[in-house]
Scaffold this motif. Structure first.
Motif, PDB file in Angstrom:
ATOM      1  N   ALA A   6     -23.179   5.269  -8.857  1.00 31.26           N
ATOM      2  CA  ALA A   6     -24.119   4.649  -7.931  1.00 31.26           C
ATOM      3  C   ALA A   6     -24.040   5.255  -6.542  1.00 31.26           C
ATOM      4  N   GLY A   7     -23.004   6.051  -6.291  1.00 26.84           N
ATOM      5  CA  GLY A   7     -22.800   6.583  -4.948  1.00 26.84           C
ATOM      6  C   GLY A   7     -21.997   5.591  -4.116  1.00 26.84           C
ATOM      7  N   GLY A   8     -21.290   6.092  -3.140  1.00 21.47           N
ATOM      8  CA  GLY A   8     -20.495   5.229  -2.279  1.00 21.47           C
ATOM      9  C   GLY A   8     -19.213   5.908  -1.857  1.00 21.47           C
ATOM     10  N   THR A   9     -18.273   5.107  -1.391  1.00 17.00           N
ATOM     11  CA  THR A   9     -17.031   5.635  -0.821  1.00 17.00           C
ATOM     12  C   THR A   9     -15.831   4.900  -1.396  1.00 17.00           C
ATOM     13  N   VAL A  10     -14.746   5.645  -1.584  1.00 16.86           N
ATOM     14  CA  VAL A  10     -13.464   5.070  -1.977  1.00 16.86           C
ATOM     15  C   VAL A  10     -12.451   5.407  -0.892  1.00 16.86           C
ATOM     16  N   MET A  11     -11.859   4.376  -0.296  1.00 18.47           N
ATOM     17  CA  MET A  11     -10.801   4.558   0.699  1.00 18.47           C
ATOM     18  C   MET A  11      -9.501   4.004   0.154  1.00 18.47           C
ATOM     19  N   GLU A  12      -8.409   4.688   0.451  1.00 17.91           N
ATOM     20  CA  GLU A  12      -7.085   4.224   0.066  1.00 17.91           C
ATOM     21  C   GLU A  12      -6.200   4.150   1.298  1.00 17.91           C
ATOM     22  N   LEU A  13      -5.478   3.033   1.450  1.00 17.71           N
ATOM     23  CA  LEU A  13      -4.557   2.832   2.557  1.00 17.71           C
ATOM     24  C   LEU A  13      -3.228   2.352   1.999  1.00 17.71           C
ATOM     25  N   GLN A  14      -2.140   2.726   2.645  1.00 19.26           N
ATOM     26  CA  GLN A  14      -0.832   2.295   2.168  1.00 19.26           C
ATOM     27  C   GLN A  14      -0.634   0.817   2.466  1.00 19.26           C
ATOM     28  N   GLN A  15      -0.215   0.082   1.450  1.00 21.56           N
ATOM     29  CA  GLN A  15      -0.034  -1.358   1.600  1.00 21.56           C
ATOM     30  C   GLN A  15       1.300  -1.663   2.277  1.00 21.56           C
ATOM     31  N   THR A  16       1.251  -2.552   3.282  1.00 21.82           N
ATOM     32  CA  THR A  16       2.446  -3.001   3.991  1.00 21.82           C
ATOM     33  C   THR A  16       2.396  -4.519   4.110  1.00 21.82           C
ATOM     34  N   GLU A  17       3.373  -5.077   4.825  1.00 15.69           N
ATOM     35  CA  GLU A  17       3.392  -6.522   5.003  1.00 15.69           C
ATOM     36  C   GLU A  17       2.180  -6.999   5.800  1.00 15.69           C
ATOM     37  N   THR A  18       1.769  -6.214   6.778  1.00 10.99           N
ATOM     38  CA  THR A  18       0.620  -6.604   7.612  1.00 10.99           C
ATOM     39  C   THR A  18      -0.696  -6.046   7.074  1.00 10.99           C
ATOM     40  N   LEU A  19      -0.626  -4.934   6.337  1.00 12.56           N
ATOM     41  CA  LEU A  19      -1.839  -4.311   5.803  1.00 12.56           C
ATOM     42  C   LEU A  19      -1.929  -4.646   4.314  1.00 12.56           C
ATOM     43  N   SER A  20      -2.632  -5.707   4.011  1.00  9.37           N
ATOM     44  CA  SER A  20      -2.715  -6.209   2.639  1.00  9.37           C
ATOM     45  C   SER A  20      -4.172  -6.299   2.199  1.00  9.37           C
ATOM     46  N   VAL A  21      -4.356  -6.666   0.955  1.00  7.90           N
ATOM     47  CA  VAL A  21      -5.719  -6.833   0.438  1.00  7.90           C
ATOM     48  C   VAL A  21      -6.461  -7.884   1.243  1.00  7.90           C
ATOM     49  N   GLU A  22      -5.797  -8.995   1.534  1.00  6.03           N
ATOM     50  CA  GLU A  22      -6.453 -10.092   2.251  1.00  6.03           C
ATOM     51  C   GLU A  22      -6.836  -9.682   3.679  1.00  6.03           C
ATOM     52  N   SER A  23      -5.943  -8.983   4.372  1.00  5.92           N
ATOM     53  CA  SER A  23      -6.235  -8.604   5.756  1.00  5.92           C
ATOM     54  C   SER A  23      -7.378  -7.582   5.828  1.00  5.92           C
ATOM     55  N   ILE A  24      -7.392  -6.631   4.904  1.00  5.85           N
ATOM     56  CA  ILE A  24      -8.471  -5.628   4.908  1.00  5.85           C
ATOM     57  C   ILE A  24      -9.792  -6.267   4.524  1.00  5.85           C
ATOM     58  N   ARG A  25      -9.748  -7.158   3.546  1.00  3.78           N
ATOM     59  CA  ARG A  25     -10.977  -7.831   3.121  1.00  3.78           C
ATOM     60  C   ARG A  25     -11.559  -8.653   4.269  1.00  3.78           C
ATOM     61  N   ALA A  26     -10.702  -9.292   5.033  1.00  2.00           N
ATOM     62  CA  ALA A  26     -11.162 -10.101   6.164  1.00  2.00           C
ATOM     63  C   ALA A  26     -11.686  -9.230   7.305  1.00  2.00           C
ATOM     64  N   ALA A  27     -11.157  -8.004   7.442  1.00  2.00           N
ATOM     65  CA  ALA A  27     -11.557  -7.131   8.554  1.00  2.00           C
ATOM     66  C   ALA A  27     -12.816  -6.325   8.256  1.00  2.00           C
ATOM     67  N   MET A  28     -13.218  -6.236   6.978  1.00  3.18           N
ATOM     68  CA  MET A  28     -14.399  -5.431   6.626  1.00  3.18           C
ATOM     69  C   MET A  28     -15.656  -5.977   7.300  1.00  3.18           C
ATOM     70  N   PRO A  29     -16.531  -5.104   7.795  1.00  2.44           N
ATOM     71  CA  PRO A  29     -17.756  -5.565   8.447  1.00  2.44           C
ATOM     72  C   PRO A  29     -18.794  -6.119   7.473  1.00  2.44           C
ATOM     73  N   PHE A  30     -18.600  -5.905   6.186  1.00  2.00           N
ATOM     74  CA  PHE A  30     -19.500  -6.431   5.153  1.00  2.00           C
ATOM     75  C   PHE A  30     -18.679  -6.554   3.861  1.00  2.00           C
ATOM     76  N   PRO A  31     -19.147  -7.349   2.886  1.00  2.00           N
ATOM     77  CA  PRO A  31     -18.373  -7.523   1.643  1.00  2.00           C
ATOM     78  C   PRO A  31     -18.168  -6.194   0.917  1.00  2.00           C
ATOM     79  N   ALA A  32     -16.965  -5.989   0.391  1.00  2.00           N
ATOM     80  CA  ALA A  32     -16.637  -4.766  -0.345  1.00  2.00           C
ATOM     81  C   ALA A  32     -15.601  -5.106  -1.408  1.00  2.00           C
ATOM     82  N   GLU A  33     -15.427  -4.193  -2.359  1.00  2.00           N
ATOM     83  CA  GLU A  33     -14.426  -4.379  -3.409  1.00  2.00           C
ATOM     84  C   GLU A  33     -13.072  -3.875  -2.889  1.00  2.00           C
ATOM     85  N   VAL A  34     -12.118  -4.779  -2.760  1.00  2.00           N
ATOM     86  CA  VAL A  34     -10.797  -4.447  -2.227  1.00  2.00           C
ATOM     87  C   VAL A  34      -9.749  -4.894  -3.234  1.00  2.00           C
TER      88      VAL A  34
END
Length: 329
Positions: free
Chosen positions: A48-76
């Motif tokens: 479908a086209g799009g982007t895949v980003m990968e970030l190293q998971q830490t105590e502060t950088l988690s699925v929940e924190s990234i999902r909350a920081a996204m400017p629009f809904p995304a698959e995290v």
């Protein structure tokens, strides 16, 4: 052998159930075609086209924190990287045009299609940096697939499936007889269509990994079908006066223990991947689990039933068999 997983002398009347199997398969194929035409497939970034980003998971950088920081809904989702590090995988397509700025709205439609994903990537990266204090080196991966490339990947994937079916048709035709070829390819097409229907029903992500799983299903199902067909040919030549229905039933019963043990041990590994492999591997493992089940079913009730309906002509002198399938139990 100390343990017997299946009785030595089973006499199940598989061909007596072929009408029920045919009705069930027709209903499943009809439902699958209806779902594919109305709901379609949930195409992943590859198609479908799009982007895949990968970030190293830490105590502060988690699925929940990234999902909350996204400017629009995304698959995290969380996953494990190739170097065994815990990572967060973010997948998204082009953002709504209202988020891309006034300058984007003034572009020609063809330029908008080219620029939408790039601008979306810039918005996501800048937002995550601002809200989570990230730097460029925190982004382990940032890959994009444009609409033109994704369309080519989708066509190539479908061509791979079609090519596999055609080559299997030719192989079985040369290896056995045309009746067996028709039965085998009908069973393979049956497996692929119904698997696609399940993906449409559940709206699981359909991507290049799923195509690889479908090709694996085709190979696995064909292997199972060839084992059954080889036993049918052997029993037909051994019992020339026995009715075709009895020959096929006897062959299916003789290969049943092999089929159940092979499928069962494979499913143990796949269930482990499905439950423990995380969301990234869930679509592929589900396709393989479903495909092994439907492939075993089609080898018995579709491929063998079609051969019975078309008849067998195996009384001619056989060519030397060098495949090693003879006597498989």
């Amino acid at each position: 052998m100390l343990l017997r997983y299946w009785p030595e002398d089973t006499k199940l009347n598989f061909m007596g159930l072929r009408l029920g199997g045919a009705i069930l398969s027709v209903l499943l194929i009809t439902a699958s075609i209806f779902l594919l035409s109305t709901r379609g497939l949930n195409l992943g970034v590859d198609f479908a086209g799009g982007t895949v980003m990968e970030l190293q998971q830490t105590e502060t950088l988690s699925v929940e924190s990234i999902r909350a920081a996204m400017p629009f809904p995304a698959e995290v989702n969380s996953a494990v990287g190739t170097d065994a590090r815990s990572i967060v995988v973010v997948k998204f397509g082009a953002a709504d045009p209202s988020l891309l700025g006034e300058e984007f709205a003034t572009l020609a439609p063809e330029l908008q299609a080219e620029r939408a994903q790039q601008l979306t990537n810039e918005i996501v990266a800048s937002t995550l940096k601002e809200k989570l204090g990230l730097a460029d080196e925190d982004f382990l991966r940032d890959d994009s697939v444009g609409p033109k490339v994704s369309g080519e990947l989708f066509r190539s994937g479908i061509m791979a499936l079609v090519s596999a079916l055609v080559l299997m048709l030719a192989y079985i035709w040369l290896r056995f007889e045309w009746q067996f070829s028709v039965g085998a390819v009908a069973a393979l097409a049956h497996d692929v269509i119904i698997t696609l229907g399940v993906f449409s029903l559940l709206q699981l992500e359909f991507n290049l990994t799923t195509i690889a799983a479908l090709l694996t299903i085709i190979g696995y199902s064909m292997n199972d079908t060839v084992v059954v067909f080889d036993r049918v040919r052997e029993e037909r030549r051994k019992y020339k006066k026995m009715a075709d229905r009895q020959v096929i039933n006897q062959s299916l019963n003789l290969t049943l223990s092999r089929t159940l043990l092979t499928s069962g041990t494979t499913l143990l590994a796949l269930f482990a991947i499905f439950f423990l492999g995380g969301p990234v591997l869930r679509g592929m493992s589900f396709a393989l689990i479903w495909g092994i089940g439907i492939g075993t079913y089609s080898s018995i009730f579709i491929a063998s039933s079609i051969v019975l309906s078309l008849g067998m002509d195996l009384n001619k002198k056989p060519a030397e068999d060098v495949t090693g399938f003879q006597g498989v139990r």
